[in-house]
Scaffold this active site. Structure first.
Site, mmCIF file in Angstrom:
data_model
loop_
_atom_site.group_PDB
_atom_site.id
_atom_site.type_symbol
_atom_site.label_atom_id
_atom_site.label_comp_id
_atom_site.label_asym_id
_atom_site.label_seq_id
_atom_site.Cartn_x
_atom_site.Cartn_y
_atom_site.Cartn_z
ATOM 1 N N SER A 141 -8.286 -1.849 26.131
ATOM 2 C CA SER A 141 -7.642 -2.655 25.091
ATOM 3 C C SER A 141 -7.610 -1.846 23.805
ATOM 4 C CB SER A 141 -8.411 -3.954 24.858
ATOM 5 O OG SER A 141 -7.981 -4.592 23.669
ATOM 6 N N TYR A 154 -16.580 -7.892 23.090
ATOM 7 C CA TYR A 154 -15.354 -7.468 23.771
ATOM 8 C C TYR A 154 -14.914 -6.082 23.311
ATOM 9 C CZ TYR A 154 -10.597 -7.579 25.622
ATOM 10 O OH TYR A 154 -9.435 -7.280 26.302
#
Length: 259
Positions: A141, A154
């Site tokens: 990501s 995350y």
């Protein structure tokens, strides 16, 4: 992997979101896909939707696999059968600020986003190196480029995946094993549904899958999109830390994220 047709790939995290759309698109590209996730019913439904493909190594397959379970990796890899490569698309996400930690969610993200990838790679990499051919794609990501507000857990795990891919690239040069990392921006899914803020340049899963497949056919190490967000975050990553933190503080105050 410039020519995908005729390949057989193991896709982990295929039951929903990007993984599901990627499986469907790869099948249309002539790739035999072994789909894995925890939900057997979802995988069976996916297989029925995929266009049939026959390759020298076999056809589509289904392996129920929970990446959090350490003792399942070896058996899952063996059950997948002959493979040309592996795509790790399993992921967990929970929006979280450091001052409001949710320990079980943090551990879930580490277990799935990082430890799960290590377990799969520990099985696949030695086999690919031994036969001097193979392909590895990790789905990261752009949130891993630098520390961001409300991304505790995350962002760190996705940064770890980027580092992991770079480690692999360094170690596997000349081995015949190709490595890529994919760093998407916001993509509509059950994960981004948890966000309560406006997500810039968010795209649907089909568009994301199309960009990933296009990147898989290229010679690039990194597949990243949308470009405007990629360039913006990479520019921020180049800033000295004092300037970066000052800028983030100003942005946070304007948006109310520090409240």
């Amino acid at each position: 992997m410039n020519n995908l047709q005729g390949k057989r790939l193991w896709l982990i995290g295929a039951s929903t979101g990007i993984g599901r759309e990627l499986a469907l698109l790869l099948a249309r590209e002539g790739v035999a896909v072994v789909v894995s996730a925890r939900n057997k019913d979802a995988l069976q439904s996916l297989i029925q939707e995929m266009e049939p493909v026959e390759t020298e190594m076999g056809s589509h397959g289904l392996v129920v696999y929970d990446v959090k379970k350490m003792d399942m990796a070896k058996g899952a890899f063996e059950d997948a059968g002959e493979l040309d490569g592996m795509i790790y698309c399993a992921g967990a996400y929970e929006p979280m600020a450091a001052h409001k930690p949710h320990l079980s969610a943090l551990e879930e993200m580490v277990a799935i986003n990082c430890c799960g990838a290590f377990r799969v790679l520990a099985e696949t990499v030695p086999r690919f190196v031994q036969r001097k051919s193979g392909y590895i794609l990790l789905i990261g990501s752009i949130s891993g480029y630098r520390g961001l507000p409300n991304a505790w857990g995350y962002g760190a795990t996705k940064a770890a995946l980027m580092h992991m891919a770079e480690n692999l690239k360094c170690d596997l040069m000349g081995s015949g094993v190709r490595v890529q990392i994919c760093n998407p921006g916001f993509v509509e899914s059950r994960l981004t549904d948890k966000n309560n803020f406006k997500m810039p340049f968010i795209m649907d899963t089909k568009s994301a899958a199309q960009r990933i497949v296009k990147g898989m056919k290229s010679k690039r190490f990194e597949i990243a999109f949308p470009l405007i967000m990629v360039f913006a975050l990479k520019f921020l990553a180049l800033l000295p830390r004092p300037l970066y933190f000052a800028l983030i503080s100003v942005m946070g105050n304007k948006s109310g994220t520090n409240s």
